[in-house]
Design a protein around this motif. Structure first.
Motif, mmCIF file in Angstrom:
data_model
loop_
_atom_site.group_PDB
_atom_site.id
_atom_site.type_symbol
_atom_site.label_atom_id
_atom_site.label_comp_id
_atom_site.label_asym_id
_atom_site.label_seq_id
_atom_site.Cartn_x
_atom_site.Cartn_y
_atom_site.Cartn_z
ATOM 1 N N ARG A 22 0.838 -1.197 0.000
ATOM 2 C CA ARG A 22 0.000 0.000 0.000
ATOM 3 C C ARG A 22 0.870 1.243 0.000
ATOM 4 N NH1 ARG A 22 -5.431 -0.114 1.656
ATOM 5 N NH2 ARG A 22 -6.273 -2.208 1.820
ATOM 6 N N SER A 23 0.382 2.268 -0.640
ATOM 7 C CA SER A 23 1.095 3.541 -0.673
ATOM 8 C C SER A 23 0.911 4.244 0.672
ATOM 9 C CB SER A 23 0.541 4.429 -1.783
ATOM 10 O OG SER A 23 -0.777 4.842 -1.474
ATOM 11 N N PRO A 24 1.790 5.198 0.990
ATOM 12 C CA PRO A 24 1.615 5.960 2.236
ATOM 13 C C PRO A 24 0.242 6.618 2.321
ATOM 14 C CG PRO A 24 3.797 6.367 1.329
ATOM 15 C CD PRO A 24 3.041 5.564 0.300
ATOM 16 N N GLU A 25 -0.282 7.064 1.191
ATOM 17 C CA GLU A 25 -1.606 7.691 1.186
ATOM 18 C C GLU A 25 -2.694 6.675 1.540
ATOM 19 O OE1 GLU A 25 0.596 7.920 -1.263
ATOM 20 O OE2 GLU A 25 1.204 10.030 -1.037
ATOM 21 N N MET A 30 -6.523 4.436 5.496
ATOM 22 C CA MET A 30 -7.049 3.320 6.275
ATOM 23 C C MET A 30 -6.943 3.602 7.766
ATOM 24 S SD MET A 30 -8.630 0.540 5.998
ATOM 25 C CE MET A 30 -9.093 -0.917 6.946
ATOM 26 N N ARG A 31 -5.835 4.191 8.205
ATOM 27 C CA ARG A 31 -5.694 4.568 9.612
ATOM 28 C C ARG A 31 -6.761 5.594 9.989
ATOM 29 N NH1 ARG A 31 -1.117 3.737 12.775
ATOM 30 N NH2 ARG A 31 -1.399 5.790 13.714
ATOM 31 N N GLY A 32 -7.030 6.514 9.073
ATOM 32 C CA GLY A 32 -8.064 7.507 9.330
ATOM 33 C C GLY A 32 -9.432 6.880 9.434
ATOM 34 N N GLN A 33 -9.710 5.900 8.569
ATOM 35 C CA GLN A 33 -11.003 5.212 8.602
ATOM 36 C C GLN A 33 -11.173 4.454 9.916
ATOM 37 O OE1 GLN A 33 -11.820 2.718 5.134
ATOM 38 N NE2 GLN A 33 -12.994 1.285 6.384
ATOM 39 N N ILE A 34 -10.129 3.775 10.354
ATOM 40 C CA ILE A 34 -10.187 3.027 11.607
ATOM 41 C C ILE A 34 -10.342 3.993 12.790
ATOM 42 C CG2 ILE A 34 -8.859 1.558 13.181
ATOM 43 C CD1 ILE A 34 -7.557 0.321 10.639
ATOM 44 N N SER A 35 -9.591 5.088 12.762
ATOM 45 C CA SER A 35 -9.659 6.070 13.851
ATOM 46 C C SER A 35 -11.053 6.676 13.959
ATOM 47 C CB SER A 35 -8.627 7.174 13.637
ATOM 48 O OG SER A 35 -7.314 6.672 13.724
ATOM 49 N N ALA A 36 -11.655 6.996 12.814
ATOM 50 C CA ALA A 36 -12.997 7.587 12.820
ATOM 51 C C ALA A 36 -14.013 6.603 13.392
ATOM 52 C CB ALA A 36 -13.389 8.000 11.401
ATOM 53 N N THR A 62 -10.571 -7.395 8.914
ATOM 54 C CA THR A 62 -10.320 -8.456 9.875
ATOM 55 C C THR A 62 -9.466 -7.919 11.015
ATOM 56 O OG1 THR A 62 -8.262 -9.174 8.818
ATOM 57 C CG2 THR A 62 -10.316 -10.142 7.993
ATOM 58 N N ALA A 63 -9.485 -8.648 12.132
ATOM 59 C CA ALA A 63 -8.651 -8.239 13.262
ATOM 60 C C ALA A 63 -7.177 -8.255 12.861
ATOM 61 C CB ALA A 63 -8.891 -9.166 14.446
ATOM 62 N N MET A 64 -6.781 -9.217 12.031
ATOM 63 C CA MET A 64 -5.396 -9.290 11.568
ATOM 64 C C MET A 64 -5.019 -8.039 10.782
ATOM 65 S SD MET A 64 -3.562 -12.265 9.284
ATOM 66 C CE MET A 64 -3.996 -13.500 10.518
ATOM 67 N N THR A 65 -5.938 -7.578 9.957
ATOM 68 C CA THR A 65 -5.678 -6.364 9.183
ATOM 69 C C THR A 65 -5.571 -5.154 10.105
ATOM 70 O OG1 THR A 65 -6.831 -7.217 7.232
ATOM 71 C CG2 THR A 65 -6.591 -4.828 7.401
ATOM 72 N N LYS A 68 -2.277 -4.505 11.581
ATOM 73 C CA LYS A 68 -1.254 -4.010 10.659
ATOM 74 C C LYS A 68 -1.151 -2.484 10.716
ATOM 75 C CE LYS A 68 -1.646 -7.780 7.274
ATOM 76 N NZ LYS A 68 -2.020 -8.136 5.878
ATOM 77 N N TYR A 69 -2.220 -1.850 11.205
ATOM 78 C CA TYR A 69 -2.261 -0.388 11.242
ATOM 79 C C TYR A 69 -2.075 0.176 12.646
ATOM 80 C CZ TYR A 69 -3.906 -0.762 6.457
ATOM 81 O OH TYR A 69 -3.998 -1.044 5.120
ATOM 82 N N PHE A 70 -2.484 -0.592 13.658
ATOM 83 C CA PHE A 70 -2.342 -0.152 15.049
ATOM 84 C C PHE A 70 -1.876 -1.335 15.885
ATOM 85 C CE2 PHE A 70 -5.449 2.851 13.328
ATOM 86 C CZ PHE A 70 -4.938 4.066 13.775
ATOM 87 N N ASP A 71 -0.917 -1.076 16.790
ATOM 88 C CA ASP A 71 -0.366 -2.155 17.599
ATOM 89 C C ASP A 71 -1.353 -2.668 18.642
ATOM 90 O OD1 ASP A 71 2.033 -1.994 16.238
ATOM 91 O OD2 ASP A 71 2.920 -0.589 17.673
ATOM 92 N N SER A 72 -2.227 -1.787 19.132
ATOM 93 C CA SER A 72 -3.134 -2.155 20.211
ATOM 94 C C SER A 72 -4.276 -1.150 20.279
ATOM 95 C CB SER A 72 -2.388 -2.163 21.551
ATOM 96 O OG SER A 72 -1.867 -0.867 21.827
#
Length: 214
Positions: A22-25, A30-36, A62-65, A68-72
């Motif tokens: 995945r690109s940095p963008e 994806m991190r933004g989507q999870i955070s929201a 998935t939880a595995m995915t 990949k974006y957040f440690d905890s």
């Protein structure tokens, strides 16, 4: 034409069919989507009630995915805390830029600090009153140099209002007292809202006035 024979004893090489990196963008999106999604769940049901598995389901992965974006889970909450403080201090910098007189600037920034929490009470509860958060979780966040640098603006504006002649030890004490006063005002107005408090700006001016008194 016949295909060339494979060298004896060697197996054909296979191309990897995994997903492209995945690109940095894309990672940021994806991190933004999870955070929201986490922000909504933490505000609606509380931090302690939400598991990583539940968050993954709500975020559509998935939880595995998710890992990949957040440690905890606390890593996600700290990210949300950082976003809140960035929004808060970005706003305070705009407020400070509109005032050239030091005392007026200090009062404006201090009032803006309290006003932010009163206007974003859901953020206040998430930052200061999330259940299931340990002291070590908090210490790991508040000791971050980037966050401490943002809080430094309170010391800077207080120092200017004191005309820059306060000893470092006393300035540190007054800055800590200012922050305690501002957080206390916000806390009481938010959590004991049935009491007929004086207006926030008057409370702030009284607090800063005591710190500036010679």
């Amino acid at each position: 034409m016949a295909a060339p024979k494979q060298a004896e004893g060697r197996t054909p090489e296979r191309r990897s069919r995994g997903r492209p990196a995945r690109s940095p963008e894309q990672i940021a999106d994806m991190r933004g989507q999870i955070s929201a999604c986490a922000l909504r769940l933490f505000q609606e049901e509380g931090y302690a009630a939400i598991s990583m598995r539940r968050l993954a389901q709500e975020a559509g992965c998935t939880a595995m995915t998710l890992y990949k974006y957040f440690d905890s889970k606390i890593d996600i909450l700290r990210t949300l805390w950082a976003d809140v403080f960035d929004e808060l201090f970005d706003g305070l910098e705009h407020i400070a830029a509109r005032h050239s007189e030091p005392v007026a600037r200090l009062n404006a920034v201090a009032t803006g600090y309290v006003a932010y929490w009163l206007e974003h009470r859901e953020h206040y509860f998430m930052v200061f009153m999330s259940g299931g958060v340990s002291q070590s979780d908090v210490v790991g966040f508040v000791s971050d140099p980037a966050l401490l640098a943002r809080f430094e603006m309170l010391r800077t504006h207080l120092d200017c209002a004191l005309e820059g002649d306060t000893e470092a030890k006393d300035l540190r004490l007054k800055t800590d007292l200012l922050l305690c006063a501002l957080n206390g005002i916000a806390h009481n107005l938010i959590t004991i809202n049935g009491y007929p408090w004086s207006d926030p700006e008057s409370l702030v001016r009284q607090a800063t006035g005591g710190l500036l008194a010679k």
